[in-house]
Design a protein around this motif. Sequence first.
Motif, PDB file in Angstrom:
ATOM      1  N   TYR A  44      41.325  15.920 -12.613  1.00 54.50           N
ATOM      2  CA  TYR A  44      41.067  16.925 -13.653  1.00 54.50           C
ATOM      3  C   TYR A  44      39.918  17.868 -13.288  1.00 54.50           C
ATOM      4  CZ  TYR A  44      44.275  14.279 -16.527  1.00 54.50           C
ATOM      5  OH  TYR A  44      45.393  13.664 -17.023  1.00 54.50           O
ATOM      6  N   VAL A  45      39.582  17.898 -11.998  1.00 51.54           N
ATOM      7  CA  VAL A  45      38.578  18.848 -11.522  1.00 51.54           C
ATOM      8  C   VAL A  45      39.292  20.042 -10.917  1.00 51.54           C
ATOM      9  CG1 VAL A  45      36.716  19.262  -9.873  1.00 51.54           C
ATOM     10  CG2 VAL A  45      36.830  17.090 -11.100  1.00 51.54           C
ATOM     11  N   ASN A  46      39.002  21.215 -11.443  1.00 55.88           N
ATOM     12  CA  ASN A  46      39.634  22.437 -10.960  1.00 55.88           C
ATOM     13  C   ASN A  46      38.537  23.486 -10.802  1.00 55.88           C
ATOM     14  OD1 ASN A  46      41.341  24.533 -10.304  1.00 55.88           O
ATOM     15  ND2 ASN A  46      41.775  25.032 -12.452  1.00 55.88           N
ATOM     16  N   ARG A  47      38.151  23.784  -9.566  1.00 56.83           N
ATOM     17  CA  ARG A  47      37.090  24.753  -9.346  1.00 56.83           C
ATOM     18  C   ARG A  47      37.490  26.091  -9.940  1.00 56.83           C
ATOM     19  NH1 ARG A  47      33.625  21.517  -9.262  1.00 56.83           N
ATOM     20  NH2 ARG A  47      32.091  22.489  -7.934  1.00 56.83           N
ATOM     21  N   GLY A  48      36.713  26.556 -10.899  1.00 58.94           N
ATOM     22  CA  GLY A  48      37.040  27.783 -11.611  1.00 58.94           C
ATOM     23  C   GLY A  48      36.351  28.996 -11.022  1.00 58.94           C
ATOM     24  N   VAL A  49      35.628  29.728 -11.875  1.00 58.76           N
ATOM     25  CA  VAL A  49      34.954  30.950 -11.450  1.00 58.76           C
ATOM     26  C   VAL A  49      33.854  30.605 -10.453  1.00 58.76           C
ATOM     27  CG1 VAL A  49      33.613  32.934 -12.225  1.00 58.76           C
ATOM     28  CG2 VAL A  49      35.464  32.033 -13.651  1.00 58.76           C
ATOM     29  N   LEU A  50      33.823  31.346  -9.333  1.00 61.26           N
ATOM     30  CA  LEU A  50      32.842  31.108  -8.287  1.00 61.26           C
ATOM     31  C   LEU A  50      31.859  32.272  -8.199  1.00 61.26           C
ATOM     32  CD1 LEU A  50      35.259  29.794  -5.503  1.00 61.26           C
ATOM     33  CD2 LEU A  50      33.973  28.450  -7.173  1.00 61.26           C
ATOM     34  N   ALA A  51      30.779  32.057  -7.444  1.00 60.01           N
ATOM     35  CA  ALA A  51      29.752  33.091  -7.312  1.00 60.01           C
ATOM     36  C   ALA A  51      30.345  34.405  -6.815  1.00 60.01           C
ATOM     37  CB  ALA A  51      28.651  32.604  -6.370  1.00 60.01           C
ATOM     38  N   LYS A  52      31.276  34.340  -5.869  1.00 60.84           N
ATOM     39  CA  LYS A  52      31.850  35.563  -5.305  1.00 60.84           C
ATOM     40  C   LYS A  52      32.657  36.350  -6.332  1.00 60.84           C
ATOM     41  CE  LYS A  52      35.800  33.013  -3.388  1.00 60.84           C
ATOM     42  NZ  LYS A  52      36.451  32.590  -2.111  1.00 60.84           N
ATOM     43  N   ASP A  53      33.082  35.669  -7.423  1.00 67.10           N
ATOM     44  CA  ASP A  53      33.887  36.332  -8.443  1.00 67.10           C
ATOM     45  C   ASP A  53      33.039  37.162  -9.400  1.00 67.10           C
ATOM     46  OD1 ASP A  53      36.199  35.084  -7.425  1.00 67.10           O
ATOM     47  OD2 ASP A  53      35.744  33.267  -8.584  1.00 67.10           O
ATOM     48  N   ILE A  54      31.767  36.833  -9.530  1.00 65.93           N
ATOM     49  CA  ILE A  54      30.952  37.522 -10.531  1.00 65.93           C
ATOM     50  C   ILE A  54      29.775  38.276  -9.935  1.00 65.93           C
ATOM     51  CG2 ILE A  54      31.533  35.814 -12.299  1.00 65.93           C
ATOM     52  CD1 ILE A  54      28.663  34.703 -11.930  1.00 65.93           C
ATOM     53  N   MET A  55      29.516  38.117  -8.632  1.00 64.30           N
ATOM     54  CA  MET A  55      28.341  38.748  -8.030  1.00 64.30           C
ATOM     55  C   MET A  55      28.467  40.260  -8.003  1.00 64.30           C
ATOM     56  SD  MET A  55      28.906  37.946  -3.975  1.00 64.30           S
ATOM     57  CE  MET A  55      30.153  38.839  -3.022  1.00 64.30           C
TER      58      MET A  55
ATOM     59  N   PRO B  42      30.100  27.257  -7.792  1.00 66.74           N
ATOM     60  CA  PRO B  42      30.708  27.435  -9.120  1.00 66.74           C
ATOM     61  C   PRO B  42      29.776  28.161 -10.085  1.00 66.74           C
ATOM     62  CG  PRO B  42      30.944  25.174  -8.337  1.00 66.74           C
ATOM     63  CD  PRO B  42      29.993  25.840  -7.411  1.00 66.74           C
ATOM     64  N   LEU B  43      30.359  28.872 -11.019  1.00 73.93           N
ATOM     65  CA  LEU B  43      29.590  29.593 -12.031  1.00 73.93           C
ATOM     66  C   LEU B  43      28.689  28.644 -12.810  1.00 73.93           C
ATOM     67  CD1 LEU B  43      28.866  31.956 -13.896  1.00 73.93           C
ATOM     68  CD2 LEU B  43      30.991  31.526 -15.145  1.00 73.93           C
ATOM     69  N   SER B  44      29.201  27.457 -13.149  1.00 74.11           N
ATOM     70  CA  SER B  44      28.394  26.513 -13.929  1.00 74.11           C
ATOM     71  C   SER B  44      27.120  26.137 -13.187  1.00 74.11           C
ATOM     72  CB  SER B  44      29.216  25.256 -14.237  1.00 74.11           C
ATOM     73  OG  SER B  44      29.668  24.654 -13.032  1.00 74.11           O
ATOM     74  N   ARG B  45      27.224  25.997 -11.858  1.00 68.11           N
ATOM     75  CA  ARG B  45      26.037  25.670 -11.064  1.00 68.11           C
ATOM     76  C   ARG B  45      25.070  26.855 -11.011  1.00 68.11           C
ATOM     77  NH1 ARG B  45      21.995  22.770 -10.088  1.00 68.11           N
ATOM     78  NH2 ARG B  45      21.164  22.905  -7.968  1.00 68.11           N
ATOM     79  N   VAL B  46      25.613  28.061 -10.957  1.00 70.79           N
ATOM     80  CA  VAL B  46      24.775  29.261 -10.973  1.00 70.79           C
ATOM     81  C   VAL B  46      23.966  29.321 -12.269  1.00 70.79           C
ATOM     82  CG1 VAL B  46      24.776  31.783 -11.014  1.00 70.79           C
ATOM     83  CG2 VAL B  46      26.278  30.557  -9.436  1.00 70.79           C
ATOM     84  N   ARG B  47      24.665  29.078 -13.383  1.00 70.79           N
ATOM     85  CA  ARG B  47      23.976  29.075 -14.683  1.00 70.79           C
ATOM     86  C   ARG B  47      22.873  28.025 -14.705  1.00 70.79           C
ATOM     87  NH1 ARG B  47      27.039  30.849 -19.536  1.00 70.79           N
ATOM     88  NH2 ARG B  47      25.964  29.154 -20.580  1.00 70.79           N
ATOM     89  N   GLN B  48      23.188  26.828 -14.213  1.00 68.11           N
ATOM     90  CA  GLN B  48      22.214  25.738 -14.207  1.00 68.11           C
ATOM     91  C   GLN B  48      20.987  26.104 -13.373  1.00 68.11           C
ATOM     92  OE1 GLN B  48      23.764  22.080 -12.673  1.00 68.11           O
ATOM     93  NE2 GLN B  48      21.928  20.908 -13.131  1.00 68.11           N
ATOM     94  N   ILE B  49      21.203  26.708 -12.215  1.00 66.90           N
ATOM     95  CA  ILE B  49      20.089  27.115 -11.353  1.00 66.90           C
ATOM     96  C   ILE B  49      19.219  28.136 -12.058  1.00 66.90           C
ATOM     97  CG2 ILE B  49      19.522  28.365  -9.230  1.00 66.90           C
ATOM     98  CD1 ILE B  49      21.995  27.057  -7.952  1.00 66.90           C
ATOM     99  N   MET B  50      19.833  29.077 -12.750  1.00 64.07           N
ATOM    100  CA  MET B  50      19.068  30.093 -13.461  1.00 64.07           C
ATOM    101  C   MET B  50      18.174  29.481 -14.529  1.00 64.07           C
ATOM    102  SD  MET B  50      21.337  33.516 -14.065  1.00 64.07           S
ATOM    103  CE  MET B  50      21.462  34.748 -12.760  1.00 64.07           C
ATOM    104  N   VAL B  51      18.722  28.541 -15.301  1.00 66.53           N
ATOM    105  CA  VAL B  51      17.967  27.913 -16.382  1.00 66.53           C
ATOM    106  C   VAL B  51      16.865  27.016 -15.817  1.00 66.53           C
ATOM    107  CG1 VAL B  51      18.080  26.327 -18.325  1.00 66.53           C
ATOM    108  CG2 VAL B  51      19.858  28.053 -18.027  1.00 66.53           C
ATOM    109  N   GLU B  52      17.225  26.192 -14.820  1.00 67.68           N
ATOM    110  CA  GLU B  52      16.252  25.247 -14.273  1.00 67.68           C
ATOM    111  C   GLU B  52      15.065  25.953 -13.638  1.00 67.68           C
ATOM    112  OE1 GLU B  52      18.409  22.857 -11.536  1.00 67.68           O
ATOM    113  OE2 GLU B  52      19.154  21.466 -13.063  1.00 67.68           O
ATOM    114  N   ASN B  53      15.321  27.110 -13.008  1.00 69.55           N
ATOM    115  CA  ASN B  53      14.266  27.793 -12.275  1.00 69.55           C
ATOM    116  C   ASN B  53      13.734  29.024 -12.996  1.00 69.55           C
ATOM    117  OD1 ASN B  53      14.272  26.348  -9.480  1.00 69.55           O
ATOM    118  ND2 ASN B  53      16.425  26.680  -9.968  1.00 69.55           N
TER     119      ASN B  53
END
Length: 877
Positions: free
Chosen positions: A303-314, A388-399
């Motif tokens: 049930y893991v499906n890599r969705g929106v990636l950094a290259k899709d929104i940069m 993944p977008l979710s990881r990008v969001r997490q990095i932004m919040v954490e840092n």
Amino acid sequence: MKLIVGHRNPDFDCFASCVAAQKLYPDHVVLMSGAPQQNLSQFLGIYEEKYNYITESDLTDENVESLIVVDTASSDRLGQKVQKIVEKAARIVIYDHHPEIKEQTIRGEKQIENIGATVTLLVEEIMKRNIEIDSIDATLFAIAIYEDTGSLLYTSTTLRDLEAVKFLLQKGANLAEVAEYIRYDLSFEQKQLLEQLLSNVETHQIDGLTVHVASAETEKFIGGLGVVVSKLWSLENVETLVCIVRTGKKSHVIMRTSSNEVDLGGVANELGGGGHRKAASFTVNESDISSIKKIVLETLKRYVNRGVLAKDIMSSPVRVVYSDMTIGEVNKIMERTGHNGLPVIEWNRLVGIVTKKAVDKAMNHGMQNHPVKAIMSSKLIVVDTNTPLSRVRQIMVENDIGRIPVLENGILVGIITRTDVMRSSFADAVKKAPRKAVFEEDQQQFVNVRDLLISRLPKKVSDLLRLLGRFGDELNLPVYIVGGFVRDLLMGNPNLDLDVVVERDGLSFAEHAAKRLEATLVKHEKFLTASLFLKDGTRIDVATARTEYYEAPTELPQVEVSTIKKDLYRRDFTINAMAIKLNQKDFGLLLDFFGAKKDLENKVVRCLHTLSFVEDPTRILRAVRFETRFSFRIEERTSQLMLEAVRQGYLEKVSGQRLRQEFEKILEEPKWLAALKRLSDFEVIKRMFPGVFYTVTMEQKLRSLADFLPWAEEFFGNVQRFYAVMFVFLEYHGDTAIEEIKARYGLSSKFVDELKLLKKMIVPLSKVISNKLNFSDIYKMTKGISPEGFCYIAAYLDPESQEYLKQFLTKLRETKLRYVDGRIIVQKFALKPSRLIGELLEEVYCAKLDGSIDDDQEMQFVEKKLKDLVSSKAPAQ
């Protein structure tokens, strides 16, 4: 000026009400007082560029034409500057939902009604006027209502709150986002379960997705497991969380995720449960947690499906600046384009990020002609195109960063901003946002170190810290222990220097604590600080959380009341920028906003921002002191900034008194010699003391001095290391150069006179000692020499000769004239007082010093000397 304000340290209802009020009063500016609550702060970590607001430190004028006050009717809950504005404002309108509170001290037009949330009042007005709001606004307002009404479960909830939520959902409010920021209060049993889960967290990787699995066991069922899991999810700040709780023979599995790439509902459905993509659960008749864990992880793979990636929104291509561009040129680019930060390129390689905040500060310091690389942050946080977008969001919040460069095969191909992240979730709401500076390289961590406070501190100290936290609760003030105490606690080093920081009002806290502890109180109101002196000798320094700004480089800072985060940010290095909360509810909570704990583990000294050494060049000396004390290493970018500040002449702009204080602290360190060598590496020695060059010969003299110093300090009891080192530093200086250094560093005239004397005789004197001539010869050459002067002499001696010098000094101290003095000689030999008497006593003393006579032979020696004198003067026969 027209303002919208709420109470200090706003929560969601307060801030959302400010934003909603601005919809009704679009010509008003939102002002935030104090630090936002933690969950609101996390929300702003992603969406802050959408919402324009100022802080009290931005206020330059107290004359306000119109003032809108939300979520409070009591002036005591407003910021200090806002309280003054309330007294003068021509028009005041108040929106609040606390009619039962009697202390409604703010005058003006009041709209106070008994409903669940203040923002409901304002949303109703937005509905009446048919004012357009977007989905992010709707989500913000919904979070505020859900939080203040306990997800619509508190008895204070009204039908009007429900109608407001209905309207917000129609406007696109995102309930998944609402759930992410809502807080929950736990029962005692739920807290116990939470602690067990916190202690049993594992990390697993599934197709690049990080999954955290926590487990706990209890013999009885505890209600509200979903609430406990949501709390754990918030505390751990992880993307995907699976909690397994065994209750008797059954086990309950509750799952949460913020990732769009995993379908937890599908997992739960397959295993006999239910839910949706981001929150799901199931129950099994199985008590073996390890077996359940294995099944869940295996099922998750499907049930893991890599969705929106950094290259899709940069955003691409990327606007960049070059490392040799001047700060002034970069400032013009930022002003023209509106960018808050830009990547810095050198030889086609990404070498750093420069923020508008750093540029603005540098421009204020007159550094417009300096290269931008002098202020860029080279600690890069980057992602690759497949992140993944979710990881990008997490990095932004954490840092707490607003832009992340995107690399492909090491080449900069794009950049992701907060706007890009918002666009991916709220396509209708993305508009050009006003610029707002943020902290650089901000790595927020919360860890509980209560056990360390208990295990590593004397009981009376840990009990005292608990008391201080209780006093803070009594005044509703957050209280923290900060600085070197926290650093050394984590390192296991003893340090009982108690530096306490209190948010909002440290002086009131100090007065209250002094009464409760029956301590002596000394206040320094200008600096918002105080000191408590307990009867057992313990000293507690209390300060109000404050921020500092420098009107010019190297000048002492101006001080303003602030939050604990900004208070820590003004400090010198990450390892000294931690705090531990002492209030009872959060006792032992470590606040590490800047990655200090990681730097401690990696043994790194790192400055907090690129202008650190420009604003206070004495930090250069402190960096070296900490590096050598702890056997750490100064981080590479910090080293570059130190050397640049030295070469640009900032040390010369600091007062000699401040530099001397820091230099003397270095000399008191056990590894002071190594520290001097490191100062020379950074060109500090020759800048502080013009004409002093740290050569191999000088280093050998200082090494000999260091070998002799411990014995000298024990022997003399008091040796000023500063002067001992100055003898070596200044031995080849001319009179004019010595006088200049004397004036700059406050050298005593006595020292200068002794230096001039010893400079002339140091070589022959060292030879007299090395050749082990009579003690009396050394004595005659060293009469009146200070302890520091003897240390200087020792710098010229090898170990064997130093031993001879120690023997001389010991003999010198032990040798006394016991049976003769001037009076006795005058009476016994019928002499008149004259210089002859002093010369006789000197000869007796020298004879004893050399061991030629003992105590009983003192008088005989005098008699013989007098007879020799008489016979030498008698006429020849």
